[in-house]
Scaffold this motif. Structure first.
Motif, PDB file in Angstrom:
ATOM      1  N   LYS A  23      42.598  42.350  26.181  1.00 46.68           N
ATOM      2  CA  LYS A  23      42.400  43.782  26.437  1.00 46.68           C
ATOM      3  C   LYS A  23      41.856  43.972  27.844  1.00 46.68           C
ATOM      4  N   VAL A  24      42.262  45.057  28.470  1.00 44.73           N
ATOM      5  CA  VAL A  24      41.694  45.494  29.747  1.00 44.73           C
ATOM      6  C   VAL A  24      41.231  46.926  29.510  1.00 44.73           C
ATOM      7  N   LYS A  56      46.829  48.908  40.834  1.00 41.77           N
ATOM      8  CA  LYS A  56      47.043  50.306  40.436  1.00 41.77           C
ATOM      9  C   LYS A  56      46.805  50.519  38.956  1.00 41.77           C
ATOM     10  N   ASN A  57      47.241  49.572  38.124  1.00 38.56           N
ATOM     11  CA  ASN A  57      47.112  49.709  36.679  1.00 38.56           C
ATOM     12  C   ASN A  57      46.785  48.346  36.078  1.00 38.56           C
ATOM     13  N   PRO A  58      45.495  47.948  36.129  1.00 39.83           N
ATOM     14  CA  PRO A  58      45.135  46.619  35.617  1.00 39.83           C
ATOM     15  C   PRO A  58      45.556  46.394  34.170  1.00 39.83           C
ATOM     16  N   GLN A  59      45.468  47.446  33.338  1.00 37.69           N
ATOM     17  CA  GLN A  59      45.846  47.286  31.931  1.00 37.69           C
ATOM     18  C   GLN A  59      47.290  46.816  31.805  1.00 37.69           C
ATOM     19  N   ALA A  60      48.195  47.452  32.509  1.00 37.03           N
ATOM     20  CA  ALA A  60      49.614  47.111  32.425  1.00 37.03           C
ATOM     21  C   ALA A  60      49.935  45.799  33.135  1.00 37.03           C
ATOM     22  N   GLU A  61      49.205  45.498  34.210  1.00 36.79           N
ATOM     23  CA  GLU A  61      49.532  44.338  35.034  1.00 36.79           C
ATOM     24  C   GLU A  61      49.036  43.006  34.491  1.00 36.79           C
TER      25      GLU A  61
END
Length: 103
Positions: A23-24, A56-61
């Motif tokens: 999880k992020v 830009k989007n740590p969750q997605a990356e």
């Protein structure tokens, strides 16, 4: 400034493990930090990482990826959350970016 050299005995003190970022999570109060929930197989850890301004989007990356972590670093509490290790950046798919040693 050149940092002092370390010995093999110093290096042996560091417990570096591969963990899967499961999880992020956003830390709304911070301009830099995100919260990682990391699975090491035998245990899980919460590790705070300063990457909001780098990605830009740590969750997605990075969610679902494996990375290297120091798991025997003394815990530190930031924004009321205990960070239980240190993250070694996994780099970027884009060859124009590199980065190691984020905490």
């Amino acid at each position: 400034m050149i940092k002092p050299m370390i010995t093999i005995k110093d290096l042996e003190k560091i417990d570096i493990r591969v963990g899967k970022i499961i999880k992020v999570l956003e830390i709304a109060e911070s301009d830099k930090l995100v919260r990682l929930e990391v699975d090491f197989g035998e245990f899980q850890r919460t590790i705070l990482v300063g990457m909001k301004q780098e990605r830009k989007n740590p969750q997605a990356e990075i969610a679902g990826l494996q990375a290297l972590f120091v798991v025997n670093l003394a815990p530190k509490t930031l924004f009321g959350i205990e960070s239980q290790g240190m993250f070694f950046d996994i780099g970027y798919a884009n060859k124009n970016h590199t980065g190691f040693g984020n905490t």
